[in-house]
Design a protein around this motif. Sequence first.
Motif, PDB file in Angstrom:
ATOM      1  N   ALA A 259     -22.575  47.391  14.311  1.00 34.20           N
ATOM      2  CA  ALA A 259     -20.450  48.510  14.248  1.00 34.20           C
ATOM      3  C   ALA A 259     -21.816  49.776  13.089  1.00 34.20           C
ATOM      4  O   ALA A 259     -20.977  50.844  13.124  1.00 34.20           O
ATOM      5  CB  ALA A 259     -20.452  47.798  13.136  1.00 34.20           C
ATOM      6  N   ILE A 260     -22.870  48.804  12.244  1.00 40.11           N
ATOM      7  CA  ILE A 260     -23.116  49.951  11.251  1.00 40.11           C
ATOM      8  C   ILE A 260     -24.331  51.095  11.665  1.00 40.11           C
ATOM      9  O   ILE A 260     -24.080  52.051  11.907  1.00 40.11           O
ATOM     10  CB  ILE A 260     -23.526  49.293   9.938  1.00 40.11           C
ATOM     11  CG1 ILE A 260     -21.986  49.122   9.378  1.00 40.11           C
ATOM     12  CG2 ILE A 260     -24.085  50.475   9.074  1.00 40.11           C
ATOM     13  CD1 ILE A 260     -22.418  48.157   7.976  1.00 40.11           C
ATOM     14  N   GLN A 261     -24.718  50.017  12.655  1.00 37.72           N
ATOM     15  CA  GLN A 261     -25.684  51.455  13.142  1.00 37.72           C
ATOM     16  C   GLN A 261     -25.617  52.632  14.509  1.00 37.72           C
ATOM     17  O   GLN A 261     -26.177  53.488  14.438  1.00 37.72           O
ATOM     18  CB  GLN A 261     -27.220  50.621  13.852  1.00 37.72           C
ATOM     19  CG  GLN A 261     -28.379  50.171  11.980  1.00 37.72           C
ATOM     20  CD  GLN A 261     -28.045  50.159  10.865  1.00 37.72           C
ATOM     21  OE1 GLN A 261     -28.462  51.633  11.486  1.00 37.72           O
ATOM     22  NE2 GLN A 261     -28.043  50.337  10.226  1.00 37.72           N
ATOM     23  N   LYS A 262     -25.126  51.661  15.041  1.00 44.55           N
ATOM     24  CA  LYS A 262     -24.799  52.479  16.484  1.00 44.55           C
ATOM     25  C   LYS A 262     -22.700  52.824  16.371  1.00 44.55           C
ATOM     26  O   LYS A 262     -22.955  53.841  16.991  1.00 44.55           O
ATOM     27  CB  LYS A 262     -25.111  51.087  17.866  1.00 44.55           C
ATOM     28  CG  LYS A 262     -26.284  50.591  17.731  1.00 44.55           C
ATOM     29  CD  LYS A 262     -26.380  50.166  19.269  1.00 44.55           C
ATOM     30  CE  LYS A 262     -27.990  49.940  19.050  1.00 44.55           C
ATOM     31  NZ  LYS A 262     -28.474  48.618  18.473  1.00 44.55           N
ATOM     32  N   ASP A 263     -22.614  52.323  15.922  1.00 46.13           N
ATOM     33  CA  ASP A 263     -19.749  52.668  16.421  1.00 46.13           C
ATOM     34  C   ASP A 263     -20.762  54.450  14.975  1.00 46.13           C
ATOM     35  O   ASP A 263     -20.453  54.096  13.900  1.00 46.13           O
ATOM     36  CB  ASP A 263     -19.595  51.954  15.796  1.00 46.13           C
ATOM     37  CG  ASP A 263     -18.283  52.702  15.803  1.00 46.13           C
ATOM     38  OD1 ASP A 263     -18.744  53.922  15.948  1.00 46.13           O
ATOM     39  OD2 ASP A 263     -17.454  51.158  15.935  1.00 46.13           O
TER      40      ASP A 263
ATOM     41  N   ARG B  20     -19.984  54.186  11.521  1.00 47.11           N
ATOM     42  CA  ARG B  20     -20.692  54.146  10.361  1.00 47.11           C
ATOM     43  C   ARG B  20     -20.075  56.202   9.316  1.00 47.11           C
ATOM     44  O   ARG B  20     -20.758  55.505   8.031  1.00 47.11           O
ATOM     45  CB  ARG B  20     -21.963  55.163  10.891  1.00 47.11           C
ATOM     46  CG  ARG B  20     -23.022  55.387  10.048  1.00 47.11           C
ATOM     47  CD  ARG B  20     -24.236  56.040  11.107  1.00 47.11           C
ATOM     48  NE  ARG B  20     -25.582  55.788  10.180  1.00 47.11           N
ATOM     49  CZ  ARG B  20     -26.213  55.212   9.638  1.00 47.11           C
ATOM     50  NH1 ARG B  20     -26.525  53.891  10.442  1.00 47.11           N
ATOM     51  NH2 ARG B  20     -27.552  55.484   8.997  1.00 47.11           N
ATOM     52  N   ASN B  21     -19.529  56.760   9.711  1.00 47.67           N
ATOM     53  CA  ASN B  21     -18.861  58.328   8.930  1.00 47.67           C
ATOM     54  C   ASN B  21     -18.335  57.628   8.236  1.00 47.67           C
ATOM     55  O   ASN B  21     -18.208  58.357   7.535  1.00 47.67           O
ATOM     56  CB  ASN B  21     -18.996  59.478   9.661  1.00 47.67           C
ATOM     57  CG  ASN B  21     -20.065  59.918  10.125  1.00 47.67           C
ATOM     58  OD1 ASN B  21     -21.356  60.004  10.184  1.00 47.67           O
ATOM     59  ND2 ASN B  21     -19.891  60.693  11.594  1.00 47.67           N
ATOM     60  N   ALA B  22     -17.854  56.922   8.256  1.00 45.92           N
ATOM     61  CA  ALA B  22     -16.343  56.612   8.134  1.00 45.92           C
ATOM     62  C   ALA B  22     -16.514  55.798   6.516  1.00 45.92           C
ATOM     63  O   ALA B  22     -16.150  55.988   5.689  1.00 45.92           O
ATOM     64  CB  ALA B  22     -15.030  55.331   8.512  1.00 45.92           C
TER      65      ALA B  22
END
Length: 131
Positions: free
Chosen positions: A75-79, A83-85
């Motif tokens: 979720a953190i690496q690929k979305d 990630r921007n949020a």
Amino acid sequence: MNERAIFLKELRGETIGTVSSNSSSDEVFQNQVIRPILKLQNDLFIASFKNYISKYKNDFYNQSTEKKLAQIENAIQKDIKYRNALKGMVIGLFTSDEYLDYIKNSSSLNKRMMSMLTERLKSQIDSFEKA
């Protein structure tokens, strides 16, 4: 220093980790700025990931712990949107001067920030159990 900067620094609290004369500028920024913000925003990050699970990963609760940890990392690496949020939740608590320092080496600092946030969420996997 303006009122906002003073308020933010008092709100975040002290440096977390060791800063010495041998520390790189990224290490200093990480320990003086990023770590205190991550600690301060912890409840928000947990709420944010719970929301992420409910919107995108309904099968999360049926997965093994190993797969849950992988889903946090993915979720953190690929979305990119998510990630921007998360980055916005951190950057919004920078002072103007800290932001100017951040943009000088944002790529490296983003990697540090997201890595620490990933580990923080993974270490609190129990927070994501279905109530």
